[in-house]
Design a protein around this motif. Structure first.
Motif, mmCIF file in Angstrom:
data_model
loop_
_atom_site.group_PDB
_atom_site.id
_atom_site.type_symbol
_atom_site.label_atom_id
_atom_site.label_comp_id
_atom_site.label_asym_id
_atom_site.label_seq_id
_atom_site.Cartn_x
_atom_site.Cartn_y
_atom_site.Cartn_z
ATOM 1 N N LEU A 38 0.816 -1.212 0.000
ATOM 2 C CA LEU A 38 0.000 0.000 0.000
ATOM 3 C C LEU A 38 0.852 1.266 0.000
ATOM 4 N N ALA A 49 -7.610 1.619 -3.502
ATOM 5 C CA ALA A 49 -7.320 0.272 -3.006
ATOM 6 C C ALA A 49 -7.901 0.061 -1.610
ATOM 7 N N GLN A 52 -11.537 -0.704 -1.536
ATOM 8 C CA GLN A 52 -11.935 -2.009 -2.067
ATOM 9 C C GLN A 52 -11.390 -3.186 -1.257
ATOM 10 N N LEU A 53 -10.408 -2.929 -0.399
ATOM 11 C CA LEU A 53 -9.869 -3.987 0.433
ATOM 12 C C LEU A 53 -10.915 -4.476 1.432
ATOM 13 N N PHE A 73 -10.091 -12.833 -5.749
ATOM 14 C CA PHE A 73 -9.407 -11.908 -4.853
ATOM 15 C C PHE A 73 -7.918 -12.227 -4.814
ATOM 16 N N TRP A 104 1.418 -12.253 0.751
ATOM 17 C CA TRP A 104 0.322 -12.148 -0.209
ATOM 18 C C TRP A 104 0.513 -13.233 -1.248
ATOM 19 N N LEU A 131 -8.076 -8.269 -1.939
ATOM 20 C CA LEU A 131 -8.267 -7.197 -2.907
ATOM 21 C C LEU A 131 -8.957 -7.800 -4.128
ATOM 22 N N ALA A 135 -9.602 -4.772 -9.098
ATOM 23 C CA ALA A 135 -8.753 -3.755 -8.476
ATOM 24 C C ALA A 135 -7.285 -4.134 -8.608
ATOM 25 N N PHE A 136 -7.002 -5.429 -8.502
ATOM 26 C CA PHE A 136 -5.640 -5.945 -8.688
ATOM 27 C C PHE A 136 -5.132 -5.611 -10.090
#
Length: 254
Positions: A38, A49, A52-53, A73, A104, A131, A135-136
């Motif tokens: 981030l 971000a 949407q997280l 996700f 991640w 996420l 969005a990714f």
């Protein structure tokens, strides 16, 4: 990594009936601070971000990802411990790796827009962030810094899985535990771990395919070489490079 069992029926029976996704909530300020990528984004990208997280608490034995399900996700561990395995596949059950805080995973599956080829299951109560896939991809298309992070992530992950294939051929318990611990303390893939990993000997046994008693013996050997220190509720690494090189030729406990 060696075949390994995980949490069984008792823990699975106690899991909540509400699906993980339906229990999701916005991330807290402290949880956002634990997400390493981030800080690489510019302010508008970061704000989008954050909006949407989603964050949810996975109980012991609960699955975050399941073989055959579409990847929707990109997931990360805020707190806790997950394991990646293929124990629903038709072949031999294998645990590939553990995922500690800061890790991640699933970016390769999202990049190809495929279904999962592995399960991700909580070994302990864990806080997991997600996420959404769109969005990714938006970050991939609009952020050079995020692309650099992802290239590094994929490169380190490739090295990790090459090492895992080598570990799978190791029969010596001390060496297996040393190599697997070194992987869990990876500073790039799992920056949230630091020098202390919250893990029990039973959980480590699930990851390396050994009994708790055999793991205990191996940990005592590594501690005698001043590579780790066994602490209440976890393990502290004292010499990560030494752990990666263990056993040193002709080395004896200090």
């Amino acid at each position: 990594m060696n075949p390994a069992s995980g949490p069984r029926t008792a823990s699975e029976a106690a899991m909540p009936s509400i699906p993980l996704r339906q229990r999701a909530r916005p991330a807290s300020t402290a949880e956002l601070a634990a997400i390493p990528w981030l800080a690489l984004l510019d302010e508008p990208q970061r704000e989008r971000a954050v909006q949407q997280l989603q964050v949810a608490e996975a109980d012991v034995g609960e699955r975050v990802c399941r073989i055959g399900r579409p990847a929707t996700f990109w997931f990360g561990v805020i707190d806790g411990l997950l394991k990646m395995s293929n124990d629903d596949s038709s072949g031999q059950a294998i645990t590939f790796t553990g995922v500690p805080p800061g890790g991640w995973f699933g970016e390769g599956t999202l990049l190809k827009r495929e279904s999962y080829r592995y399960n991700i299951q909580a070994l302990r109560r864990s806080v997991v962030a997600g996420l959404p896939i769109e969005a990714f991809h938006e970050l991939l298309e609009g952020s050079i810094a995020f692309n650099r992070f992802m290239l590094n992530q994929l490169n380190e992950r490739l090295g990790q899985f090459i090492a895992a294939r080598e570990i799978d051929r190791i029969s010596d318990p001390e060496l297996r535990v040393a190599r697997n611990l070194a992987a869990l303390f990876h500073p790039q893939l799992y920056p949230g771990v630091g020098s202390l990993l919250r893990i029990t000997q039973q959980e480590l046994g699930y990851l390396v395919g050994l009994s708790r008693q055999r793991v205990n013996q191996a940990l005592n050997t590594l501690a005698a070489h001043a590579l780790i220190r066994i602490e209440y509720g976890g393990l502290r690494v004292l010499d990560l490079q030494g752990l990666r090189r263990f056993p040193l030729l002709g080395s004896t406990p200090g």
